[in-house]
Write a protein that holds these residues in place. Sequence first.
Motif, PDB file in Angstrom:
ATOM      1  N   VAL A   1       0.828  -1.224   0.000  1.00  0.00           N
ATOM      2  CA  VAL A   1       0.000   0.000   0.000  1.00  0.00           C
ATOM      3  C   VAL A   1       0.858   1.269   0.000  1.00  0.00           C
ATOM      4  O   VAL A   1       0.328   2.365  -0.141  1.00  0.00           O
ATOM      5  CB  VAL A   1      -0.969   0.042   1.213  1.00  0.00           C
ATOM      6  CG1 VAL A   1      -1.991  -1.064   1.116  1.00  0.00           C
ATOM      7  CG2 VAL A   1      -0.218  -0.011   2.527  1.00  0.00           C
TER       8      VAL A   1
ATOM      9  N   ARG B   1       3.073   2.294  -6.987  1.00  0.00           N
ATOM     10  CA  ARG B   1       2.961   1.221  -6.002  1.00  0.00           C
ATOM     11  C   ARG B   1       3.817   0.043  -6.477  1.00  0.00           C
ATOM     12  O   ARG B   1       3.980  -0.143  -7.692  1.00  0.00           O
ATOM     13  CB  ARG B   1       1.497   0.765  -5.874  1.00  0.00           C
ATOM     14  CG  ARG B   1       0.573   1.807  -5.282  1.00  0.00           C
ATOM     15  CD  ARG B   1       0.728   1.843  -3.758  1.00  0.00           C
ATOM     16  NE  ARG B   1      -0.030   2.923  -3.171  1.00  0.00           N
ATOM     17  CZ  ARG B   1      -1.321   2.857  -2.851  1.00  0.00           C
ATOM     18  NH1 ARG B   1      -2.004   1.745  -3.090  1.00  0.00           N
ATOM     19  NH2 ARG B   1      -1.937   3.867  -2.306  1.00  0.00           N
TER      20      ARG B   1
ATOM     21  N   LEU C   1      -4.486   3.586   4.481  1.00  0.00           N
ATOM     22  CA  LEU C   1      -4.187   2.813   3.265  1.00  0.00           C
ATOM     23  C   LEU C   1      -4.437   1.322   3.494  1.00  0.00           C
ATOM     24  O   LEU C   1      -4.917   0.617   2.604  1.00  0.00           O
ATOM     25  CB  LEU C   1      -2.729   3.048   2.853  1.00  0.00           C
ATOM     26  CG  LEU C   1      -2.403   4.448   2.317  1.00  0.00           C
ATOM     27  CD1 LEU C   1      -0.907   4.614   2.119  1.00  0.00           C
ATOM     28  CD2 LEU C   1      -3.138   4.691   0.992  1.00  0.00           C
TER      29      LEU C   1
ATOM     30  N   ARG D   1      -7.034  -1.884   1.502  1.00  0.00           N
ATOM     31  CA  ARG D   1      -6.466  -3.037   0.804  1.00  0.00           C
ATOM     32  C   ARG D   1      -7.575  -3.939   0.254  1.00  0.00           C
ATOM     33  O   ARG D   1      -7.593  -4.270  -0.922  1.00  0.00           O
ATOM     34  CB  ARG D   1      -5.630  -3.887   1.755  1.00  0.00           C
ATOM     35  CG  ARG D   1      -4.274  -3.340   2.050  1.00  0.00           C
ATOM     36  CD  ARG D   1      -3.622  -4.206   3.094  1.00  0.00           C
ATOM     37  NE  ARG D   1      -2.463  -3.559   3.645  1.00  0.00           N
ATOM     38  CZ  ARG D   1      -1.225  -4.051   3.563  1.00  0.00           C
ATOM     39  NH1 ARG D   1      -1.001  -5.177   2.955  1.00  0.00           N
ATOM     40  NH2 ARG D   1      -0.218  -3.408   4.095  1.00  0.00           N
TER      41      ARG D   1
END
Lengths: 241, 405
Positions: A103, A144, B9, B13
């Motif tokens: 993330v 990412r 964040l 997920r």
Amino acid sequence: MSEHTPVISLQGMSKAYNMGEGRVQALSDASLALPPGEMLALTGPSGSGKSTLLNIAGLIDTPDTGRYLLDGEDVSQLDETCRTLLRRNAIGFIFQGFNLVPVMSVADNIDYPLFLAGINAGERKRRVAEMLEKVGLREQAQRRPDALSGGQRQRVAVARALVKWPRLVIADEPTANLDSHTADQVITLIRELCHAEGAACLVATHDDRLSTRCDRVLAMRDGYILPDAPFTHLAAPAVAA
Amino acid sequence: MKWFKFAVLNTLRNRRRSATTLLIAALGTAAILLAAGFAEYTYQGLAESAARDAGHLVVARSDYFQHEEDTPLQYGIDNYPALRSRLLADPDVRYLLPRIQFSGLVSNGDKSVIMMATGIDPDSEFLIKGPFLNMKEGSLLSSAKSDTPQILVGEALAKTLKVHPGSGLTLLASTTDGALNALDVQVRGTFSTGVPEYDKRALYTDLETAQRMLVTQKISQLGVYLSDMKLADDDRARIEATAGKGFTTQTWRDQAFFYKSVRELYNRIFGALGGIIAIIVLFVIANAMSMSIIERTREIGTLRALGTLPQQLTRIFAMEGAVLGGAGALVGAVLALIVSVILLYAGIQMPPPPGRSVGYPLSVSINPLIYALVVLGVVVLATLCATLVSRRSARKPIVEALNHV
């Protein structure tokens, strides 16, 4: 600590694990020393004790017996918090499976060890940018990890391991998931950065391309470092200025 | 801030799982807020009704509240005008409503029925209390003089005695001396209080008629109406002192037996309901966090290897719990607010509760303090839940975590 003090000195390390009702000796009386800037490869078949030795050297596992000096300091008896803080400040890890945080962006992954170390935001930003430049990922800084190729991810992992200027880099099969061209690039990168930063590097590998690029190679089998193992100085250890 | 960003964040997920968790937290929060709002609205309604009926404060002779009277008005107030003057001098006192409570029989000549009568000051009573009686027939009492004393009769009592406005009745009751007295009266109207059992016995007349009936100048008690109902507790001692020696003052709460029992009952029902909902929400959050933590075991090992302390990892998971719980609670609060506003305008009527003949509007109070406490409570519980769930994983041996498949 003198210039010639080994970064790590492992003396008589042994480790056994419980496996079912039995007990498996993973490491037996292993000793080695690693001076600053040296890249040492540990080779051997699976189950030979490479990873166990790496884990103990990386302070993520504890030996049953033996003494461990890190930069001349005995760290064998440290409690978990002190070991964590030592890992945070002095040891960088490169994993076979990259182990990036999915993330977080590339830049945030590299920044994480500096953030943990409590370095101020400005300095962190400068060092992350510098490291991105060195590993050639400046353009991918905000991406990412899942948007990167395997080679790029491993370069991020290398950058994350080295950005905090560690004394020791632990690399467990860093090229196992990479094609030969990419593996070659990653090996070069690890070697150059470790030499440049004066970090000792302990690598566990099956990959001959990697072991032949290391300063020294030790073979392991059944938990022992083989006495008749090829002991090769392929290149003079580069000590950081 | 970095930890918080990381936590946010992480909640993104597995968006579907997070959305489900958030939705359940939102529904749970909304359910708790709506139940609390409904209870609050009911409490407010009952409190206002109780205070309106009895007065914010009730002044009477001390013995009136402590002992049963042997004869009518044995413990009555005998110098009402003087007491009235003293109390009206208080800056917080707005109105005084004198009342006489007495019982006896009411007869239509053929049939006599037990009555529970209340003597009131008609003009003040209806002016101050508003339409507290639901008039079924005829009109309200007034202080205007008439040849025959006027009464209002409960709907069920009127039915029993077969009377309508204009009908004549006879009241029979003991005087303050214990003698039997009778008085011919005329029905001015019939009413319903919403409590059928009470309507079978209830009767209102003016103060003068009640005093004539009981052959006395006394009153039973005096309802004191303050400028604000909330002043009752603060002003009680002062009003009692102003009334003088031998008087006792009770607040509307002391008199509101129905309010107290409903509040106690609702607190238990809605408390248990809220507890069950909170447990469900916590289980859902715990489950979501557990799955998330198991999926991230290798990452936990990596972060630990990089030098993250177990307590820092626990903090990240706690923040994730707080983010999920907080977002859910906020969405739930908005949902509850929307439903409350809709109910305010929808005018939905609830059926009459047991023992009552009239329903009441389904409405939900919007109390910012309750909203803040419930949202905060959900966030705190979600945080604690995530902390407990993650503690063990954060302390898992690093090698074991890194080798997790």
